[in-house]
Design a protein around this motif. Structure first.
Motif, PDB file in Angstrom:
ATOM      1  N   ILE A 199     -59.817   9.160 -24.853  1.00  0.00           N
ATOM      2  CA  ILE A 199     -58.558   8.281 -24.898  1.00  0.00           C
ATOM      3  C   ILE A 199     -58.636   6.748 -24.815  1.00  0.00           C
ATOM      4  O   ILE A 199     -59.175   6.379 -23.642  1.00  0.00           O
ATOM      5  N   LEU A 200     -58.660   6.174 -25.790  1.00  0.00           N
ATOM      6  CA  LEU A 200     -59.123   4.535 -25.549  1.00  0.00           C
ATOM      7  C   LEU A 200     -57.927   3.751 -25.685  1.00  0.00           C
ATOM      8  O   LEU A 200     -56.794   4.052 -26.329  1.00  0.00           O
ATOM      9  N   GLY A 201     -57.867   2.685 -24.827  1.00  0.00           N
ATOM     10  CA  GLY A 201     -56.485   1.812 -24.948  1.00  0.00           C
ATOM     11  C   GLY A 201     -56.807   0.760 -23.647  1.00  0.00           C
ATOM     12  O   GLY A 201     -57.514   0.776 -22.956  1.00  0.00           O
ATOM     13  N   LEU A 261     -70.133   8.947 -26.146  1.00  0.00           N
ATOM     14  CA  LEU A 261     -69.558  10.155 -25.378  1.00  0.00           C
ATOM     15  C   LEU A 261     -68.783  11.072 -26.422  1.00  0.00           C
ATOM     16  O   LEU A 261     -69.150  12.170 -26.110  1.00  0.00           O
ATOM     17  N   ALA A 262     -67.887  10.551 -27.132  1.00  0.00           N
ATOM     18  CA  ALA A 262     -67.019  11.452 -27.691  1.00  0.00           C
ATOM     19  C   ALA A 262     -66.987  11.684 -29.043  1.00  0.00           C
ATOM     20  O   ALA A 262     -67.992  11.121 -30.100  1.00  0.00           O
ATOM     21  N   ASP A 263     -66.385  12.882 -29.576  1.00  0.00           N
ATOM     22  CA  ASP A 263     -66.499  13.530 -30.967  1.00  0.00           C
ATOM     23  C   ASP A 263     -65.153  12.946 -31.620  1.00  0.00           C
ATOM     24  O   ASP A 263     -65.524  12.833 -32.754  1.00  0.00           O
ATOM     25  N   SER A 264     -64.309  12.577 -30.958  1.00  0.00           N
ATOM     26  CA  SER A 264     -63.246  11.891 -31.489  1.00  0.00           C
ATOM     27  C   SER A 264     -62.499  10.878 -30.479  1.00  0.00           C
ATOM     28  O   SER A 264     -62.643  10.931 -29.150  1.00  0.00           O
ATOM     29  N   VAL A 265     -61.549   9.981 -31.032  1.00  0.00           N
ATOM     30  CA  VAL A 265     -61.262   8.907 -30.234  1.00  0.00           C
ATOM     31  C   VAL A 265     -59.663   9.036 -30.599  1.00  0.00           C
ATOM     32  O   VAL A 265     -59.230   8.903 -31.815  1.00  0.00           O
ATOM     33  N   ALA A 266     -58.788   8.757 -29.549  1.00  0.00           N
ATOM     34  CA  ALA A 266     -57.286   8.760 -29.413  1.00  0.00           C
ATOM     35  C   ALA A 266     -57.052   7.418 -29.239  1.00  0.00           C
ATOM     36  O   ALA A 266     -57.308   7.217 -27.711  1.00  0.00           O
ATOM     37  N   VAL A 267     -56.087   6.611 -29.637  1.00  0.00           N
ATOM     38  CA  VAL A 267     -56.058   5.334 -29.331  1.00  0.00           C
ATOM     39  C   VAL A 267     -54.499   5.088 -28.849  1.00  0.00           C
ATOM     40  O   VAL A 267     -53.612   5.319 -29.681  1.00  0.00           O
ATOM     41  N   LEU A 268     -54.326   4.710 -27.682  1.00  0.00           N
ATOM     42  CA  LEU A 268     -52.875   4.640 -27.236  1.00  0.00           C
ATOM     43  C   LEU A 268     -52.783   3.162 -26.876  1.00  0.00           C
ATOM     44  O   LEU A 268     -53.519   2.336 -26.513  1.00  0.00           O
ATOM     45  N   ILE A 269     -51.630   2.637 -27.420  1.00  0.00           N
ATOM     46  CA  ILE A 269     -51.103   1.333 -27.472  1.00  0.00           C
ATOM     47  C   ILE A 269     -49.682   1.296 -26.878  1.00  0.00           C
ATOM     48  O   ILE A 269     -48.900   1.864 -27.448  1.00  0.00           O
ATOM     49  N   ASP A 270     -49.399   0.729 -25.757  1.00  0.00           N
ATOM     50  CA  ASP A 270     -48.039   0.574 -25.125  1.00  0.00           C
ATOM     51  C   ASP A 270     -47.494   2.033 -24.949  1.00  0.00           C
ATOM     52  O   ASP A 270     -46.308   2.219 -25.224  1.00  0.00           O
ATOM     53  N   GLY A 271     -48.628   3.056 -24.733  1.00  0.00           N
ATOM     54  CA  GLY A 271     -47.758   4.377 -24.285  1.00  0.00           C
ATOM     55  C   GLY A 271     -47.774   5.305 -25.495  1.00  0.00           C
ATOM     56  O   GLY A 271     -47.351   6.561 -25.528  1.00  0.00           O
ATOM     57  N   ARG A 272     -48.139   4.791 -26.741  1.00  0.00           N
ATOM     58  CA  ARG A 272     -47.849   5.500 -27.940  1.00  0.00           C
ATOM     59  C   ARG A 272     -49.081   5.846 -28.533  1.00  0.00           C
ATOM     60  O   ARG A 272     -50.150   4.833 -28.707  1.00  0.00           O
ATOM     61  N   LEU A 273     -49.275   7.140 -29.310  1.00  0.00           N
ATOM     62  CA  LEU A 273     -50.469   7.463 -29.898  1.00  0.00           C
ATOM     63  C   LEU A 273     -50.840   6.646 -31.266  1.00  0.00           C
ATOM     64  O   LEU A 273     -49.785   6.974 -32.064  1.00  0.00           O
ATOM     65  N   GLU A 274     -51.452   5.799 -31.500  1.00  0.00           N
ATOM     66  CA  GLU A 274     -51.473   5.089 -32.982  1.00  0.00           C
ATOM     67  C   GLU A 274     -52.561   5.541 -33.812  1.00  0.00           C
ATOM     68  O   GLU A 274     -52.577   5.243 -34.689  1.00  0.00           O
ATOM     69  N   LEU A 283     -59.264  -3.101 -31.149  1.00  0.00           N
ATOM     70  CA  LEU A 283     -59.565  -2.213 -30.063  1.00  0.00           C
ATOM     71  C   LEU A 283     -61.080  -1.621 -30.313  1.00  0.00           C
ATOM     72  O   LEU A 283     -61.790  -1.407 -29.324  1.00  0.00           O
ATOM     73  N   MET A 284     -61.453  -1.374 -31.456  1.00  0.00           N
ATOM     74  CA  MET A 284     -62.429  -0.786 -32.107  1.00  0.00           C
ATOM     75  C   MET A 284     -63.594  -1.847 -32.407  1.00  0.00           C
ATOM     76  O   MET A 284     -64.742  -1.647 -32.944  1.00  0.00           O
ATOM     77  N   GLY A 285     -63.078  -3.240 -31.881  1.00  0.00           N
ATOM     78  CA  GLY A 285     -64.271  -4.204 -32.216  1.00  0.00           C
ATOM     79  C   GLY A 285     -64.175  -4.760 -33.459  1.00  0.00           C
ATOM     80  O   GLY A 285     -64.990  -5.637 -33.657  1.00  0.00           O
ATOM     81  N   GLY A 286     -63.142  -4.436 -34.316  1.00  0.00           N
ATOM     82  CA  GLY A 286     -63.183  -5.372 -35.600  1.00  0.00           C
ATOM     83  C   GLY A 286     -63.059  -6.711 -35.318  1.00  0.00           C
ATOM     84  O   GLY A 286     -62.219  -7.263 -34.479  1.00  0.00           O
ATOM     85  N   MET A 287     -63.620  -7.584 -36.289  1.00  0.00           N
ATOM     86  CA  MET A 287     -63.799  -8.824 -36.140  1.00  0.00           C
ATOM     87  C   MET A 287     -63.230  -9.801 -37.445  1.00  0.00           C
ATOM     88  O   MET A 287     -62.687 -10.866 -37.202  1.00  0.00           O
TER      89      MET A 287
END
Length: 343
Positions: A37-39, A203-216, A236-240
């Protein structure tokens, strides 16, 4: 045997707050897999873990472990282990007695609990420090002990709440290696909370991104990098690179970089942002030419700012690159480096 963890509609509204700290989270972690869970701070990551662990009660929604709803089950009876950012070891106990605490609490003899604890101490490669006082171990060792203590309870699900964020880079890498090793030997279902996209990727097989409490966003790691659901997820994933332009609704994005074909999108025509992963851009024989306007070291590699008109494209350069400010270069934008989302 590993089990599935799933939450549906998981919501938490704290007393006195108008908005939800966690808003209708739907998430499934497959048996034996690891989801991160990333955020950013305050996005609801730790709230989700506390609700799953039973350390707090949800306002709405359900938590299921191996298909069984555990909302009304006490934290100690859920079969969930949790490692926090700080080790939180018992200071008056030895390392071995910290790990064996659950067995002693269950009524086992001190000798037997220590025998069982030693197995887990060996798992985290600290078999020679069992008799030490907690005050005599380093920060990295203490976190390994905390991990061993959580595993000693034979949890069906292991929750990791940013447990390595306080460690220096070398120790953090060592802990990442240890977690991967433990996953292969224990077949453990893991849910990791982190604000570090690199840690999630490691570490992870999948990533769930939370922004302001919601899964985006929720996907495998590669998709999260190259096909993010929103601009916030991309950042959040480092996009530039975010290139403003127009999408024709069929497969072509037009901007100052020219017309670029992008596959597999289902967006209506109109204003859209072209995302270009800086790691996937190469300097070569492409049709897009620009001038290197800046170089920024990022350790062994560097990031080049390539100005194409008024648009700046950031490109990750390989180690030892001889590119210099002022050079005219050609950009090779591979198809898998491109993605378009709505502005």
């Amino acid at each position: 045997m590993s089990v599935e963890l799933s939450v549906r509609g998981l919501t938490k509204v704290h007393a006195g707050q108008a908005g939800a700290a966690l808003d209708s989270l739907d998430l499934t972690v497959s048996p034996g897999s690891c989801t991160a869970i990333l955020g950013p701070s305050g996005s609801g990551k730790s709230t989700a873990l506390r609700l799953i662990a039973g350390l707090d009660s949800p306002t709405a929604g359900t938590v299921r472990i191996d298909g069984r709803e555990v909302n009304g089950v006490a934290a100690e009876n859920r079969g969930v282990g949790m490692v926090f950012q700080r080790p939180m070891l018992f200071p008056h106990m030895s390392v071995l007695d910290n790990i064996g605490f659950a067995y002693r609490a269950a009524g086992e003899s001190r000798k037997r609990s220590r025998e069982r604890a030693r197995e887990y101490l060996d798992l985290v490669h600290l078999g020679d420090i069992g008799d030490r006082a907690v005050s005599e171990v380093s920060g990295g060792q203490a976190q390994r002990v905390a991990l061993a203590r959580s595993l000693a309870g034979s949890p069906r699900v292991l929750l990791l709440d940013e447990p390595f964020s306080a460690l220096d880079p070398v120790l953090r890498t060592e802990m990442h290696d240890l977690v991967r090793e433990l996953r292969s030997s224990l077949d453990q279902t893991l849910l990791l909370v982190t604000h570090d996209q690199q840690e999630a990727a490691v570490l992870a097989d999948s990533v769930a991104v939370l922004i302001d409490g919601r899964l985006e966003h929720h996907s495998d790691i590669a998709t999260a990098y190259t096909r993010p659901s929103t601009l916030a997820v991309s950042r959040l994933m480092g996009g530039m690179n975010e290139i403003a332009g127009q999408w024709d609704g069929v497969g072509m994005h037009r901007s100052e970089l020219g017309e670029l074909e992008v596959d597999g999108l289902d967006l209506p025509s109109g204003p859209a942002v072209l995302l270009l992963r800086h790691e996937l851009i190469r300097l070569g024989d492409g049709d897009i030419r620009g001038v290197v306007s800046a170089l920024r070291p990022t350790g062994f590699r560097s990031i080049a700012d390539v100005s194409v008109g008024s648009t700046v494209v950031k490109v990750e350069l390989a180690a030892g690159s001889s590119v210099a400010v002022g050079d005219v270069v050609a950009l090779d934008l591979a198809v898998d480096a491109r993605f378009v989302i709505e502005r």
